[in-house]
Enzyme design. Structure first.
Site, PDB file in Angstrom:
ATOM      1  N   SER A 258       0.831  -1.201   0.000  1.00  0.00           N
ATOM      2  CA  SER A 258       0.000   0.000   0.000  1.00  0.00           C
ATOM      3  C   SER A 258       0.868   1.253   0.000  1.00  0.00           C
ATOM      4  O   SER A 258       1.657   1.453  -0.919  1.00  0.00           O
ATOM      5  CB  SER A 258      -0.967  -0.047   1.191  1.00  0.00           C
TER       6      SER A 258
ATOM      7  N   ASP B 202      -9.619  -4.518  -5.184  1.00  0.00           N
ATOM      8  CA  ASP B 202      -8.919  -3.395  -4.546  1.00  0.00           C
ATOM      9  C   ASP B 202      -9.043  -2.160  -5.427  1.00  0.00           C
ATOM     10  O   ASP B 202      -8.774  -2.231  -6.630  1.00  0.00           O
ATOM     11  CB  ASP B 202      -7.443  -3.774  -4.371  1.00  0.00           C
TER      12      ASP B 202
ATOM     13  N   HIS C 203      -7.820  -5.262  -0.739  1.00  0.00           N
ATOM     14  CA  HIS C 203      -6.648  -4.565  -0.217  1.00  0.00           C
ATOM     15  C   HIS C 203      -6.339  -5.084   1.193  1.00  0.00           C
ATOM     16  O   HIS C 203      -7.242  -5.396   1.963  1.00  0.00           O
ATOM     17  CB  HIS C 203      -6.927  -3.068  -0.178  1.00  0.00           C
TER      18      HIS C 203
END
Length: 313
Positions: free
Chosen positions: A159, A254, A284
């Site tokens: 991320s 995601d 995610h």
């Protein structure tokens, strides 16, 4: 393919609990939330050879690190993997990514060095990137002291940490070093100025949401910041030629999926070797929920084997 049933179970449980969304919280409350999620879903049963806490110097003071040596390392000097945790530059820490880093150490055969960079809003852009660059440089320069092969160092992150890993590679290229053998990006955020189909499709209800992304940006980016700046949005860099080979992982559900694929494609067009994987049924942050999602554990095992092969461990 639909959502993985274990993923759906987690999302359903969160919906029933009716907990506040990230953007409805203070940074301190949001940080507690990711700690609670890690306690519930991170892998807890991962044996490891050794864990050592330390510090490296940084532009804003000492940066905490945690070094993971795999079970049965087989050599005194191992490949190194510098890891930057995710959390929108606002949340997350060494503890929230403990299980993930242990798995990566064992599956890759690397000494994993997890970096506790400064967080926003207390420390806004470019503090996190400056820390990531400084930590990578120091680790490369002191690799033998850490039991790391200085000629075999990879960077990785998930991320926001994937954003930092990509930006560190771009900075190293521009500066002529340090030498980075491989970049591993897990569901990275790579274009803070863009809008993609996946951001529209999964704007709500799939763990990471559009409003969460906007909240993170507001915490991290100073007022008036150019979101197309490659230091914030590595996908926007003009020239990607000469960057390290990349392993890029995205999740099918995601909102960041499409920018990960776009970065993989852009790297390939620039002549960079890329291994791209989109994980079916996943959302995610799935890689940090390997204690609750069996497919996440399997995906990390497969990713680790590919990293091991790429670094010729």
């Amino acid at each position: 393919m639909p959502l993985d049933p274990h993923v759906k179970g987690i999302l359903d449980a969160m919906a029933v609990a009716g907990r506040p969304k990230v953007w409805q919280l203070t940074p301190a409350e949001a940080r507690l939330g990711i700690v609670e999620l890690a306690a519930a879903a991170d892998a807890k049963d991962v044996a490891i050879g050794r864990v050592a806490n330390g510090e490296v110097p940084g532009p804003g003071g000492a940066i905490a690190i945690r070094v993971y040596t795999p079970v049965a390392p087989g050599a005194d000097r191992l490949p190194g993997l510098v890891y930057f945790h995710g959390g929108g530059f606002v949340i997350g820490n060494l503890d929230t990514h403990e299980g993930l880093c242990r798995i990566l150490a064992n599956e890759t055969g690397c000494r994993v060095v997890s970096v506790d960079y400064r967080l926003a809003p207390e420390h806004r852009f470019p503090a996190a990137l400056d820390d990531a660059v400084a930590a990578t440089q120091w680790i490369a320069e002191h690799a033998p002291e850490l039991g790391i092969d200085p000629n075999c160092i990879a960077v990785a992150g998930d991320s926001a940490g994937g954003n930092l890993a990509a930006a560190v590679c771009q900075r190293a290229k521009a500066a002529g070093g340090p030498l980075i053998a491989l970049q591993i990006l897990l569901c990275p955020v790579l274009d803070q100025s863009g809008e993609t189909e996946s951001r529209r499709l999964f704007a709500e209800g799939h763990l990471l949401e559009k409003a969460s992304l906007e909240w993170f940006y507001a915490q991290y980016c100073p007022e008036g910041a150019d979101l197309a700046d490659p230091r914030l949005s590595p996908l926007r860099a003009d020239d990607l030629a000469g960057l390290p080979p990349a392993h890029i992982h995205t999740a099918a559900f995601d909102p960041l999926r499409d920018e990960g694929k776009a970065y993989a494609d852009k790297l390939e067009r620039a002549g960079v070797a890329v291994r791209y994987t989109c994980h079916a049924g996943m959302v995610h942050h799935f890689y940090c929920m390997a204690g609750a999602i069996p497919a996440a554990r399997a995906a990390l095992k497969e990713a680790g084997a590919a990293i091991r092969a790429a670094l010729a461990v």
